[in-house]
Structure formats: C-alpha cells, structure tokens
Design an enzyme around this catalytic site. Sequence first.
Site, PDB file in Angstrom:
ATOM      1  N   ALA A   1       0.837  -1.198   0.000  1.00  0.00           N
ATOM      2  CA  ALA A   1       0.000   0.000   0.000  1.00  0.00           C
ATOM      3  C   ALA A   1       0.872   1.248   0.000  1.00  0.00           C
ATOM      4  O   ALA A   1       1.959   1.279   0.591  1.00  0.00           O
ATOM      5  CB  ALA A   1      -0.908  -0.005   1.232  1.00  0.00           C
ATOM      6  N   PHE A   2       0.386   2.281  -0.690  1.00  0.00           N
ATOM      7  CA  PHE A   2       1.069   3.578  -0.758  1.00  0.00           C
ATOM      8  C   PHE A   2       2.482   3.453  -1.332  1.00  0.00           C
ATOM      9  O   PHE A   2       3.372   4.209  -0.979  1.00  0.00           O
ATOM     10  CB  PHE A   2       1.104   4.240   0.629  1.00  0.00           C
ATOM     11  CG  PHE A   2      -0.238   4.319   1.286  1.00  0.00           C
ATOM     12  CD1 PHE A   2      -1.238   5.141   0.775  1.00  0.00           C
ATOM     13  CD2 PHE A   2      -0.526   3.535   2.399  1.00  0.00           C
ATOM     14  CE1 PHE A   2      -2.493   5.205   1.374  1.00  0.00           C
ATOM     15  CE2 PHE A   2      -1.775   3.591   3.002  1.00  0.00           C
ATOM     16  CZ  PHE A   2      -2.761   4.422   2.484  1.00  0.00           C
ATOM     17  N   ARG A   3       2.671   2.467  -2.204  1.00  0.00           N
ATOM     18  CA  ARG A   3       3.950   2.209  -2.870  1.00  0.00           C
ATOM     19  C   ARG A   3       5.062   1.845  -1.886  1.00  0.00           C
ATOM     20  O   ARG A   3       6.248   1.947  -2.199  1.00  0.00           O
ATOM     21  CB  ARG A   3       4.365   3.402  -3.740  1.00  0.00           C
ATOM     22  CG  ARG A   3       3.316   3.748  -4.813  1.00  0.00           C
ATOM     23  CD  ARG A   3       3.865   4.694  -5.849  1.00  0.00           C
ATOM     24  NE  ARG A   3       4.913   4.094  -6.657  1.00  0.00           N
ATOM     25  CZ  ARG A   3       4.709   3.274  -7.678  1.00  0.00           C
ATOM     26  NH1 ARG A   3       3.458   2.939  -8.033  1.00  0.00           N
ATOM     27  NH2 ARG A   3       5.716   2.783  -8.363  1.00  0.00           N
ATOM     28  N   LEU A   4       4.693   1.389  -0.707  1.00  0.00           N
ATOM     29  CA  LEU A   4       5.663   0.899   0.279  1.00  0.00           C
ATOM     30  C   LEU A   4       5.805  -0.613   0.078  1.00  0.00           C
ATOM     31  O   LEU A   4       5.368  -1.421   0.898  1.00  0.00           O
ATOM     32  CB  LEU A   4       5.220   1.253   1.694  1.00  0.00           C
ATOM     33  CG  LEU A   4       5.074   2.754   1.965  1.00  0.00           C
ATOM     34  CD1 LEU A   4       4.581   3.008   3.383  1.00  0.00           C
ATOM     35  CD2 LEU A   4       6.421   3.453   1.736  1.00  0.00           C
ATOM     36  N   HIS A   5       6.408  -0.971  -1.027  1.00  0.00           N
ATOM     37  CA  HIS A   5       6.500  -2.363  -1.425  1.00  0.00           C
ATOM     38  C   HIS A   5       7.470  -3.139  -0.543  1.00  0.00           C
ATOM     39  O   HIS A   5       8.312  -2.563   0.144  1.00  0.00           O
ATOM     40  CB  HIS A   5       6.959  -2.460  -2.890  1.00  0.00           C
ATOM     41  CG  HIS A   5       6.258  -1.519  -3.804  1.00  0.00           C
ATOM     42  ND1 HIS A   5       4.879  -1.488  -3.930  1.00  0.00           N
ATOM     43  CD2 HIS A   5       6.733  -0.560  -4.643  1.00  0.00           C
ATOM     44  CE1 HIS A   5       4.538  -0.565  -4.818  1.00  0.00           C
ATOM     45  NE2 HIS A   5       5.651   0.010  -5.254  1.00  0.00           N
TER      46      HIS A   5
END
Length: 206
Positions: free
Chosen positions: A181-185
């Site tokens: 989520a939120f590009r917090l891969h």
Amino acid sequence: MSVSGLTTGDFTEESEPFALFGRWLKDAEASELNDPSAVALATVDGDGLPNVRMVLLKGYDQAGFVFYTNFESQKGTEILGQKKAAMCFHWKSLRRQVRLRGEVEVVTDAEADAYYATRPRGSRIGAWASKQSRPLEGRFALEKAVAEYTARYAIGEIPRPSHWSGFRIKPLSIEFWQDGAFRLHDRMEFRRSSPEGAWEKVRMYP
C-alpha cells in the site's frame, strides 16, 4: 495485506530463493490467465546495447533457470558472446515481480534432446524452418521452408537442429518484490558472489 493467502512479510523468512520462487510460480499458475512461465529476458550485444524480449521458462532448479531458443537468433548470439543475462517475471494478478541475473551456460545435449522431443511436431518443424531474427523476404518464403521440412521429416522422428538448444541462467542475484500500500513495497534480494556460493539475504527499500 495478503495476496493468495501469503502476507507480504512471509517471504522474508526464507533462507534461499529457489523454494520461494517455486511457491510464487505455483501461485501464478493458479491465478494467471495466460503463460505464468512467461518472462522478460534481457541480453546485451557486442556494442553494449541491451535487448529485451519475452520467452518461456522451461525449467528451474538449484542449478538455475532454463529456456530454449535458436542459437543463431539475436538473443542466442548475444548470450553466446557475453555469457550473461537477466530475467524479470511479472505476475500482475498477484502484484508480484521476480528479477534475477547471472552467468549463462548451455544445457547438455541430453537435456536439449529430451525437451525437444516433448514439443509438438509443428514446433519441431518450425525449429528447422525459421532463420530466427534474420530478414524474411516474405511470408511465402517461410511457408515454403515449413513445407520442405515437413516433407523431409514426413515419417519418423524429427532430429533436433544443432543450432537449437537451451541456456541456463545461473543467478548471482534474485530479487522478490511484493506490491504494498502507498507504494511501500516489500523487496528482498538474495545475493551470492559465485554460482556455487552461499546466499546472502538483504531487505531493500521500496
């Protein structure tokens, strides 16, 4: 967050990459509509310019990742010249990616013969008829070559062309990427200094 019942943190507990890759590929086989074994293959030519195209993974184990091709094709000549390559699997339905790169070796004749024998008869004819990656003066020329080889091998087994075989990428690094989520891969890379070396595991910033 979870995908296919696997939370993003689960894969960080693995000590080596091949078992994890096997689990992810099995998930992809259950979720991807077409060709879960499709992978982008990157090579480099003699001038240092990169090339990338899709191929199909035909096998993997602790020794590496195997695919087959015409050795006189662009990718074949580039790999034979540089003996290095990279791959990237992307399974959109699972929001996962696996990248790997390393040294390349040619599979044994026995391995190539065994896989070639499993191909449909038309594909074996195609391996003879296609001068892969080279200019084609017209579709008729290809159809003519197919007809000629079909007649030549109308009865009995079709031998494997000497210019058609397989490559095995022996990875020096394999990175697993899971969408967050939120590009917090979530990213985990396995590294080693040689194909025979021990794996080091490193968590990466997204």
